[in-house]
Design a protein around this motif. Structure first.
Motif, PDB file in Angstrom:
ATOM      1  N   GLY A  33      80.482 113.322  50.373  1.00 47.25           N
ATOM      2  CA  GLY A  33      81.121 113.430  49.065  1.00 47.25           C
ATOM      3  C   GLY A  33      80.388 112.561  48.065  1.00 47.25           C
ATOM      4  O   GLY A  33      79.164 112.469  48.133  1.00 47.25           O
ATOM      5  N   GLY A  34      81.185 111.858  47.254  1.00 49.11           N
ATOM      6  CA  GLY A  34      82.596 111.485  47.202  1.00 49.11           C
ATOM      7  C   GLY A  34      83.254 111.340  48.580  1.00 49.11           C
ATOM      8  O   GLY A  34      82.610 110.952  49.527  1.00 49.11           O
ATOM      9  N   GLU A  35      84.531 111.665  48.613  1.00 43.77           N
ATOM     10  CA  GLU A  35      85.268 111.624  49.871  1.00 43.77           C
ATOM     11  C   GLU A  35      85.596 113.053  50.291  1.00 43.77           C
ATOM     12  O   GLU A  35      86.504 113.682  49.738  1.00 43.77           O
ATOM     13  CB  GLU A  35      86.543 110.789  49.700  1.00 43.77           C
ATOM     14  CG  GLU A  35      87.463 110.819  50.904  1.00 43.77           C
ATOM     15  CD  GLU A  35      86.726 110.633  52.214  1.00 43.77           C
ATOM     16  OE1 GLU A  35      85.968 109.658  52.365  1.00 43.77           O
ATOM     17  OE2 GLU A  35      86.890 111.475  53.120  1.00 43.77           O
TER      18      GLU A  35
ATOM     19  N   THR B  20      82.878 109.682  55.877  1.00 39.90           N
ATOM     20  CA  THR B  20      84.188 109.547  55.245  1.00 39.90           C
ATOM     21  C   THR B  20      84.550 108.083  55.074  1.00 39.90           C
ATOM     22  O   THR B  20      84.045 107.227  55.816  1.00 39.90           O
ATOM     23  CB  THR B  20      85.267 110.253  56.108  1.00 39.90           C
ATOM     24  OG1 THR B  20      86.556 109.993  55.569  1.00 39.90           O
ATOM     25  CG2 THR B  20      85.248 109.776  57.547  1.00 39.90           C
ATOM     26  N   ASN B  21      85.452 107.817  54.122  1.00 37.61           N
ATOM     27  CA  ASN B  21      85.969 106.453  54.037  1.00 37.61           C
ATOM     28  C   ASN B  21      87.108 106.258  55.044  1.00 37.61           C
ATOM     29  O   ASN B  21      87.591 105.147  55.221  1.00 37.61           O
ATOM     30  CB  ASN B  21      86.410 106.093  52.616  1.00 37.61           C
ATOM     31  CG  ASN B  21      87.537 106.974  52.079  1.00 37.61           C
ATOM     32  OD1 ASN B  21      88.358 107.473  52.818  1.00 37.61           O
ATOM     33  ND2 ASN B  21      87.573 107.142  50.756  1.00 37.61           N
ATOM     34  N   GLY B  22      87.539 107.326  55.687  1.00 39.66           N
ATOM     35  CA  GLY B  22      88.470 107.232  56.815  1.00 39.66           C
ATOM     36  C   GLY B  22      89.930 107.132  56.439  1.00 39.66           C
ATOM     37  O   GLY B  22      90.775 106.877  57.297  1.00 39.66           O
TER      38      GLY B  22
ATOM     39  N   ASN C 169      88.930 108.574  46.481  1.00 40.76           N
ATOM     40  CA  ASN C 169      90.216 107.903  46.265  1.00 40.76           C
ATOM     41  C   ASN C 169      90.127 106.391  46.489  1.00 40.76           C
ATOM     42  O   ASN C 169      91.140 105.712  46.430  1.00 40.76           O
ATOM     43  CB  ASN C 169      91.295 108.504  47.184  1.00 40.76           C
ATOM     44  CG  ASN C 169      90.876 108.486  48.644  1.00 40.76           C
ATOM     45  OD1 ASN C 169      89.718 108.271  48.960  1.00 40.76           O
ATOM     46  ND2 ASN C 169      91.816 108.728  49.533  1.00 40.76           N
ATOM     47  N   PHE C 170      88.956 105.872  46.807  1.00 38.62           N
ATOM     48  CA  PHE C 170      88.771 104.430  46.930  1.00 38.62           C
ATOM     49  C   PHE C 170      88.163 103.896  45.631  1.00 38.62           C
ATOM     50  O   PHE C 170      87.622 104.660  44.828  1.00 38.62           O
ATOM     51  CB  PHE C 170      87.851 104.094  48.103  1.00 38.62           C
ATOM     52  CG  PHE C 170      88.549 104.056  49.440  1.00 38.62           C
ATOM     53  CD1 PHE C 170      89.788 104.655  49.624  1.00 38.62           C
ATOM     54  CD2 PHE C 170      87.966 103.432  50.533  1.00 38.62           C
ATOM     55  CE1 PHE C 170      90.428 104.640  50.857  1.00 38.62           C
ATOM     56  CE2 PHE C 170      88.597 103.397  51.764  1.00 38.62           C
ATOM     57  CZ  PHE C 170      89.828 104.002  51.936  1.00 38.62           C
ATOM     58  N   LYS C 171      88.252 102.578  45.483  1.00 40.70           N
ATOM     59  CA  LYS C 171      87.675 101.938  44.291  1.00 40.70           C
ATOM     60  C   LYS C 171      86.733 100.833  44.731  1.00 40.70           C
ATOM     61  O   LYS C 171      86.947  99.656  44.379  1.00 40.70           O
ATOM     62  CB  LYS C 171      88.791 101.340  43.429  1.00 40.70           C
ATOM     63  CG  LYS C 171      89.758 102.354  42.865  1.00 40.70           C
ATOM     64  CD  LYS C 171      90.843 101.648  42.076  1.00 40.70           C
ATOM     65  CE  LYS C 171      91.817 102.641  41.481  1.00 40.70           C
ATOM     66  NZ  LYS C 171      92.940 101.996  40.819  1.00 40.70           N
ATOM     67  N   CYS C 172      85.743 101.187  45.527  1.00 38.15           N
ATOM     68  CA  CYS C 172      84.834 100.155  46.020  1.00 38.15           C
ATOM     69  C   CYS C 172      84.188  99.445  44.838  1.00 38.15           C
ATOM     70  O   CYS C 172      83.706 100.097  43.897  1.00 38.15           O
ATOM     71  CB  CYS C 172      83.788 100.765  46.937  1.00 38.15           C
ATOM     72  SG  CYS C 172      84.526 101.459  48.429  1.00 38.15           S
ATOM     73  N   GLN C 173      84.197  98.138  44.913  1.00 34.94           N
ATOM     74  CA  GLN C 173      83.757  97.312  43.787  1.00 34.94           C
ATOM     75  C   GLN C 173      82.324  97.607  43.364  1.00 34.94           C
ATOM     76  O   GLN C 173      81.986  97.500  42.196  1.00 34.94           O
ATOM     77  CB  GLN C 173      83.885  95.829  44.147  1.00 34.94           C
ATOM     78  CG  GLN C 173      85.312  95.354  44.288  1.00 34.94           C
ATOM     79  CD  GLN C 173      86.074  95.482  42.972  1.00 34.94           C
ATOM     80  OE1 GLN C 173      85.580  95.074  41.929  1.00 34.94           O
ATOM     81  NE2 GLN C 173      87.248  96.061  43.028  1.00 34.94           N
ATOM     82  N   TYR C 174      81.484  97.977  44.312  1.00 33.26           N
ATOM     83  CA  TYR C 174      80.062  98.194  44.013  1.00 33.26           C
ATOM     84  C   TYR C 174      79.759  99.657  43.681  1.00 33.26           C
ATOM     85  O   TYR C 174      78.612 100.015  43.425  1.00 33.26           O
ATOM     86  CB  TYR C 174      79.188  97.753  45.204  1.00 33.26           C
ATOM     87  CG  TYR C 174      79.609  98.391  46.508  1.00 33.26           C
ATOM     88  CD1 TYR C 174      79.178  99.653  46.865  1.00 33.26           C
ATOM     89  CD2 TYR C 174      80.459  97.728  47.383  1.00 33.26           C
ATOM     90  CE1 TYR C 174      79.574 100.247  48.042  1.00 33.26           C
ATOM     91  CE2 TYR C 174      80.866  98.307  48.577  1.00 33.26           C
ATOM     92  CZ  TYR C 174      80.411  99.570  48.891  1.00 33.26           C
ATOM     93  OH  TYR C 174      80.819 100.165  50.060  1.00 33.26           O
ATOM     94  N   CYS C 175      80.811 100.519  43.720  1.00 32.31           N
ATOM     95  CA  CYS C 175      80.563 101.955  43.532  1.00 32.31           C
ATOM     96  C   CYS C 175      81.428 102.524  42.402  1.00 32.31           C
ATOM     97  O   CYS C 175      80.902 103.003  41.395  1.00 32.31           O
ATOM     98  CB  CYS C 175      80.839 102.675  44.847  1.00 32.31           C
ATOM     99  SG  CYS C 175      80.682 104.463  44.775  1.00 32.31           S
ATOM    100  N   LEU C 176      82.746 102.488  42.599  1.00 31.81           N
ATOM    101  CA  LEU C 176      83.672 103.019  41.585  1.00 31.81           C
ATOM    102  C   LEU C 176      84.754 101.985  41.310  1.00 31.81           C
ATOM    103  O   LEU C 176      85.928 102.193  41.654  1.00 31.81           O
ATOM    104  CB  LEU C 176      84.327 104.314  42.085  1.00 31.81           C
ATOM    105  CG  LEU C 176      83.451 105.528  42.321  1.00 31.81           C
ATOM    106  CD1 LEU C 176      84.244 106.630  43.023  1.00 31.81           C
ATOM    107  CD2 LEU C 176      82.917 106.051  40.997  1.00 31.81           C
TER     108      LEU C 176
HETATM  109  S1  SF4 Z   1      82.308 107.081  47.433  1.00 28.74           S
HETATM  110 FE1  SF4 Z   1      82.265 105.632  49.173  1.00 28.74          FE
HETATM  111  S2  SF4 Z   1      81.497 103.722  48.310  1.00 28.74           S
HETATM  112 FE2  SF4 Z   1      82.136 105.005  46.562  1.00 28.74          FE
HETATM  113  S3  SF4 Z   1      84.269 104.402  46.137  1.00 28.74           S
HETATM  114 FE3  SF4 Z   1      84.345 106.115  47.574  1.00 28.74          FE
HETATM  115  S4  SF4 Z   1      84.435 105.186  49.618  1.00 28.74           S
HETATM  116 FE4  SF4 Z   1      83.750 103.612  48.191  1.00 28.74          FE
END
Ligand code: SF4
Length: 205
Positions: free
Chosen positions: A74-76, A103-105, A30-37
């Motif tokens: 995961g993923g998360e 986890t992304n917490g 559910n996150f959109k980390c710039q370097y990942c998703l």
């Molecule tokens: S899997 Fe990890 S790094 Fe990738 S978008 Fe999710 S929290 Fe961010």
């Protein structure tokens, strides 16, 4: 399960013994980390993640081959509605001594107590910045304070806590000082991780 065909200890041809299993239970995040998703999670095919039964079969088989620690990832992983059942299941497997989660917490402050009660022993949380604005820019999520509260709870519950920060181009001396000040009086292992280079994230090097 027929255990007679399994080796007594999982090892490779160099004699290295493997006692640690990383178990990905979803690839949704559910996150959109710039370097990942950077555009968020997208999947056009039906999801087909490990069921509880498949997780049980897998972890029991690895435990028979010497696995002592399982990291749920995961993923998360916290997006799985049956995460508590998964933690309980893994913790109940004979010979598994440590149950960890990465986890992304995002819901840590609300869930960590239940995870600990279910048998979780180790927690890894990714925090790439302690600055709320920068954290939101990197991850697309504005819940940094909830994550930090969740980490405090995890420490109070006696979990072994690690925090990972990916080293991005924007990482500065100021940020390093912020992290060092933050962990100074806390029982936290802090790791700075080199970003895995892909064709999409060259601007972060
Ligand atoms: S899997 Fe990890 S790094 Fe990738 S978008 Fe999710 S929290 Fe961010």
């Amino acid at each position: 399960m027929d255990s007679s065909s399994l080796p007594a200890q999982l090892s490779d041809t160099f004699g290295r013994r493997f006692e640690y299993l990383r178990l990905s239970i979803t690839d949704v995040c559910n996150f959109k980390c710039q370097y990942c998703l950077p555009d968020g999670y997208e999947c056009n095919t039906p999801t087909d993640f490990l069921s509880l039964e498949e997780i049980s079969t897998t972890v029991n088989a690895f435990a028979l081959m010497g696995t002592k620690k399982v990291r749920i990832t995961g993923g998360e992983p916290a997006l799985r509605k049956d995460l508590l059942d998964i933690i309980k299941l893994v913790a109940s497997v004979e010979k598994i001594q440590q149950v960890a989660i990465t986890t992304n917490g995002y819901n840590l402050d609300r869930q960590v107590e239940k995870w600990a009660d279910a048998g979780l022993t180790n927690l890894n949380v990714s925090i790439d910045s302690l600055d709320a604005t920068q954290f939101k820019l990197i991850t697309g999520d504005g819940r940094l304070q909830n994550i930090l509260t969740g980490i405090e709870k995890a420490i109070d519950l006696g979990l072994n806590v690690k925090v990972n920060a990916v080293l991005l181009k924007s990482f500065t001396q100021k940020q390093l000082n912020q992290f060092l000040y933050w962990i100074k009086d806390k029982s936290i292992s802090m790791r700075f991780i080199e970003l895995m280079q892909t064709g999409d994230n060259l601007s972060f090097f």
